[in-house]
Design an enzyme around this catalytic site. Sequence first.
Site, PDB file in Angstrom:
ATOM      1  N   ASP A 141     -32.334 -31.624 -13.844  1.00 29.42           N
ATOM      2  CA  ASP A 141     -31.263 -31.532 -15.092  1.00 29.42           C
ATOM      3  C   ASP A 141     -32.149 -32.191 -16.019  1.00 29.42           C
ATOM      4  O   ASP A 141     -32.895 -32.857 -15.953  1.00 29.42           O
ATOM      5  CB  ASP A 141     -30.003 -32.248 -14.901  1.00 29.42           C
ATOM      6  CG  ASP A 141     -29.112 -31.599 -15.837  1.00 29.42           C
ATOM      7  OD1 ASP A 141     -29.226 -30.750 -16.756  1.00 29.42           O
ATOM      8  OD2 ASP A 141     -27.877 -31.888 -15.628  1.00 29.42           O
ATOM      9  N   ASP A 142     -31.640 -31.515 -17.524  1.00 37.20           N
ATOM     10  CA  ASP A 142     -32.699 -31.999 -18.544  1.00 37.20           C
ATOM     11  C   ASP A 142     -32.304 -33.521 -19.127  1.00 37.20           C
ATOM     12  O   ASP A 142     -32.813 -34.204 -19.945  1.00 37.20           O
ATOM     13  CB  ASP A 142     -32.629 -31.144 -19.678  1.00 37.20           C
ATOM     14  CG  ASP A 142     -31.546 -30.552 -20.162  1.00 37.20           C
ATOM     15  OD1 ASP A 142     -30.447 -31.412 -20.382  1.00 37.20           O
ATOM     16  OD2 ASP A 142     -31.117 -29.410 -19.671  1.00 37.20           O
ATOM     17  N   CYS A 169     -32.764 -41.930 -29.531  1.00 36.69           N
ATOM     18  CA  CYS A 169     -31.724 -41.837 -28.423  1.00 36.69           C
ATOM     19  C   CYS A 169     -32.277 -42.390 -27.395  1.00 36.69           C
ATOM     20  O   CYS A 169     -31.389 -43.099 -26.491  1.00 36.69           O
ATOM     21  CB  CYS A 169     -31.014 -40.452 -28.421  1.00 36.69           C
ATOM     22  SG  CYS A 169     -32.019 -39.209 -28.225  1.00 36.69           S
ATOM     23  N   CYS A 219     -37.053 -33.852 -33.796  1.00 36.61           N
ATOM     24  CA  CYS A 219     -35.903 -34.064 -32.513  1.00 36.61           C
ATOM     25  C   CYS A 219     -36.473 -33.760 -31.370  1.00 36.61           C
ATOM     26  O   CYS A 219     -36.785 -32.670 -30.923  1.00 36.61           O
ATOM     27  CB  CYS A 219     -34.610 -33.360 -32.783  1.00 36.61           C
ATOM     28  SG  CYS A 219     -33.604 -33.606 -31.604  1.00 36.61           S
ATOM     29  N   CYS A 274     -39.099 -37.918 -32.786  1.00 36.07           N
ATOM     30  CA  CYS A 274     -37.877 -38.795 -33.003  1.00 36.07           C
ATOM     31  C   CYS A 274     -37.505 -38.978 -31.559  1.00 36.07           C
ATOM     32  O   CYS A 274     -37.448 -38.124 -30.625  1.00 36.07           O
ATOM     33  CB  CYS A 274     -36.746 -38.131 -33.726  1.00 36.07           C
ATOM     34  SG  CYS A 274     -35.129 -39.346 -33.593  1.00 36.07           S
ATOM     35  N   ASN A 329     -28.674 -27.463 -41.534  1.00 35.16           N
ATOM     36  CA  ASN A 329     -28.711 -28.062 -40.202  1.00 35.16           C
ATOM     37  C   ASN A 329     -29.059 -29.437 -40.153  1.00 35.16           C
ATOM     38  O   ASN A 329     -30.351 -29.652 -40.792  1.00 35.16           O
ATOM     39  CB  ASN A 329     -29.634 -27.113 -39.143  1.00 35.16           C
ATOM     40  CG  ASN A 329     -29.856 -27.677 -37.922  1.00 35.16           C
ATOM     41  OD1 ASN A 329     -28.847 -28.235 -37.489  1.00 35.16           O
ATOM     42  ND2 ASN A 329     -30.913 -27.563 -37.366  1.00 35.16           N
ATOM     43  N   GLY A 330     -28.267 -30.577 -39.635  1.00 34.98           N
ATOM     44  CA  GLY A 330     -28.762 -31.906 -39.518  1.00 34.98           C
ATOM     45  C   GLY A 330     -27.518 -32.667 -39.992  1.00 34.98           C
ATOM     46  O   GLY A 330     -26.521 -32.246 -39.864  1.00 34.98           O
ATOM     47  N   CYS A 376     -26.020 -27.295 -35.720  1.00 31.32           N
ATOM     48  CA  CYS A 376     -26.121 -25.861 -36.254  1.00 31.32           C
ATOM     49  C   CYS A 376     -27.537 -25.204 -36.123  1.00 31.32           C
ATOM     50  O   CYS A 376     -28.328 -25.616 -35.812  1.00 31.32           O
ATOM     51  CB  CYS A 376     -25.889 -26.032 -37.871  1.00 31.32           C
ATOM     52  SG  CYS A 376     -24.539 -26.932 -38.078  1.00 31.32           S
ATOM     53  N   CYS A 404     -26.862 -40.847 -31.642  1.00 33.55           N
ATOM     54  CA  CYS A 404     -27.613 -39.941 -32.526  1.00 33.55           C
ATOM     55  C   CYS A 404     -26.910 -39.719 -33.890  1.00 33.55           C
ATOM     56  O   CYS A 404     -25.913 -39.617 -33.962  1.00 33.55           O
ATOM     57  CB  CYS A 404     -28.223 -38.810 -32.079  1.00 33.55           C
ATOM     58  SG  CYS A 404     -28.863 -37.479 -33.342  1.00 33.55           S
ATOM     59  N   GLY A 432     -24.495 -23.296 -31.829  1.00 35.63           N
ATOM     60  CA  GLY A 432     -23.091 -23.736 -32.510  1.00 35.63           C
ATOM     61  C   GLY A 432     -22.396 -22.514 -32.252  1.00 35.63           C
ATOM     62  O   GLY A 432     -22.716 -21.228 -32.560  1.00 35.63           O
ATOM     63  N   TYR A 457     -34.158 -29.756 -24.678  1.00 42.34           N
ATOM     64  CA  TYR A 457     -32.743 -29.246 -24.238  1.00 42.34           C
ATOM     65  C   TYR A 457     -32.243 -28.199 -25.110  1.00 42.34           C
ATOM     66  O   TYR A 457     -31.661 -26.921 -24.673  1.00 42.34           O
ATOM     67  CB  TYR A 457     -31.640 -30.414 -24.166  1.00 42.34           C
ATOM     68  CG  TYR A 457     -30.248 -30.028 -23.991  1.00 42.34           C
ATOM     69  CD1 TYR A 457     -30.074 -29.196 -22.888  1.00 42.34           C
ATOM     70  CD2 TYR A 457     -29.694 -30.314 -24.866  1.00 42.34           C
ATOM     71  CE1 TYR A 457     -28.600 -29.078 -22.891  1.00 42.34           C
ATOM     72  CE2 TYR A 457     -28.100 -30.272 -24.722  1.00 42.34           C
ATOM     73  CZ  TYR A 457     -27.586 -29.386 -23.693  1.00 42.34           C
ATOM     74  OH  TYR A 457     -26.322 -29.217 -23.299  1.00 42.34           O
ATOM     75  N   SER A 477     -30.934 -24.518 -19.402  1.00 40.82           N
ATOM     76  CA  SER A 477     -32.186 -25.193 -19.958  1.00 40.82           C
ATOM     77  C   SER A 477     -32.943 -25.999 -19.020  1.00 40.82           C
ATOM     78  O   SER A 477     -33.980 -26.435 -19.602  1.00 40.82           O
ATOM     79  CB  SER A 477     -31.451 -26.161 -21.077  1.00 40.82           C
ATOM     80  OG  SER A 477     -30.097 -27.109 -20.460  1.00 40.82           O
TER      81      SER A 477
HETATM   82  S1  SF4 Z   1     -31.934 -39.648 -31.764  1.00 35.46           S
HETATM   83 FE1  SF4 Z   1     -32.506 -37.921 -30.209  1.00 35.46          FE
HETATM   84  S2  SF4 Z   1     -31.156 -36.505 -30.364  1.00 35.46           S
HETATM   85 FE2  SF4 Z   1     -30.897 -37.455 -32.298  1.00 35.46          FE
HETATM   86  S3  SF4 Z   1     -32.793 -36.432 -33.637  1.00 35.46           S
HETATM   87 FE3  SF4 Z   1     -33.670 -38.095 -32.336  1.00 35.46          FE
HETATM   88  S4  SF4 Z   1     -34.411 -37.390 -30.444  1.00 35.46           S
HETATM   89 FE4  SF4 Z   1     -32.904 -35.963 -31.192  1.00 35.46          FE
END
Ligand code: SF4
Length: 473
Positions: A355-356, A450, A246, A447, A112-113, A12, A392, A38, A252, A293
Amino acid sequence: MLTELRGLNEECGVFGIWGHSNPAAMSYYGLHALQHRGQEGAGIVVTDGKSLRAVKGEGLVNDVFNNGKLEQLEGHSAIAHVRYATAGGSGIENVQPLLFNSTTGSLAIAHNGNIVNATRLKRNLEQQGSIFQTTSDTEVLAHLLKKSRLPSFEERAKQSLRLLEGAFAFIILTEDGMLVAQDPQGMRPLSLGMLDNAWVVASETSAFDLIGAELVRSIEPGELLIINDNGCRSERYMEKRDRAICTMEYVYFSRPDSDIDGINIHSARKRLGKQLAKEIFIAADVVTGVPDSSISAAIGFSEATGIPYELGLIKNRYVGRTFIQPSQDLRERGVKMKLSPVRQVVKGKRVVMVDDSIVRGTTSKRIVNMLKEAGATEVHVVISSPPLKNPCFYGIDISSDSELIAANNTIEEMRVLIGADSLSFLSVEGMVKAIGRPEGEKNCGHCLACFTGEYPTDIFPDTKLPHEKELVR
Ligand code: SF4
């Protein structure tokens, strides 16, 4: 950005404005700048100080606010939202902002989240008589706010927010004010700006540029802003934890013209490309980026290696919305419609395709194949982030590692699956260094879950938090 084709989707984008003569129009423009976050639903809720009114619908911003719908939204303040359906599924009832009318005061929420303990909170609330109108995790906050017996709305908001775990950037609108809250780790981008004398809040600073607003600052982790006719006041509902923004926002999701915590996204992506050039060596004739991107990272890689950057792939911008759907079948069919190789650029050349990220690998395979069919003699795939190995839980559409090619294959196996001559990824350390956030916080405030599997929050909270008893008992 090929967001809709790869299965890696931001959930979002949120926007809010307080104290403006035409908040609906400003929100409409703001949503346009956030449309990439979105494409499945959009909504605006305005207040004139007496009540809240909403226009919402499924589809793109232009589709929802056609035929004079904006003119129905008179008032002095508004919040707005664009949605990609992941948590809670699609359907008009889940399109935000969610609006709750009540005799004790109305309430609208844009989020958002993803709230990772929403299911458990919802179960507790239902056991106590709450009836949910949507399947969205966002509605939990509305019920918590209504259930609280604390005297002021501000205190109720603080108490409710303390119960939530996960990633959230909230904008809450009432007849009297706008509340803005960032989760204690600051996982989603959220910025404060000013337009003349109006306060503006948005997921990305590109929304400020589009309406001519000035950036004031990022909203801090654990911060609650109370905005009303008396101005903007900052409070804290919870102790700040180490920031865990994130990382995929930099890699991206966010627009290249947005800044997060003072770091421009295009510049960060260029540095990711330059860092790649330090970590790998490839003998090639041209560098191309997968639009949109990955173009910044491809330019950075080209500048650092001296291999010329060329427009080897172009994006067809006028493909219908049929292809912007969260289904694998449509995503796969959509790739061919969305991208075309520039034959004269790649024919007879050794091509570096930047590519990202790689999610399922199906899109990469098709693009590699497309470039080879157009005459590329070699295609070297270079990814400006590390392999995505873990799901994620924070509002990005990678909910299971079975969907992730990197979770189930070695890099060599992936190379074979996508048909590339070589496949390289950026290191985690190289990525964090290249983005350039200040040191001092854990992972420089990123973060990285992933990539590393180290989640910044409890992801399956199955024991009651002590303070949860405040409301949910
Ligand atoms: S897990 Fe990856 S995609 Fe999800 S918030 Fe963390 S960095 Fe972003």
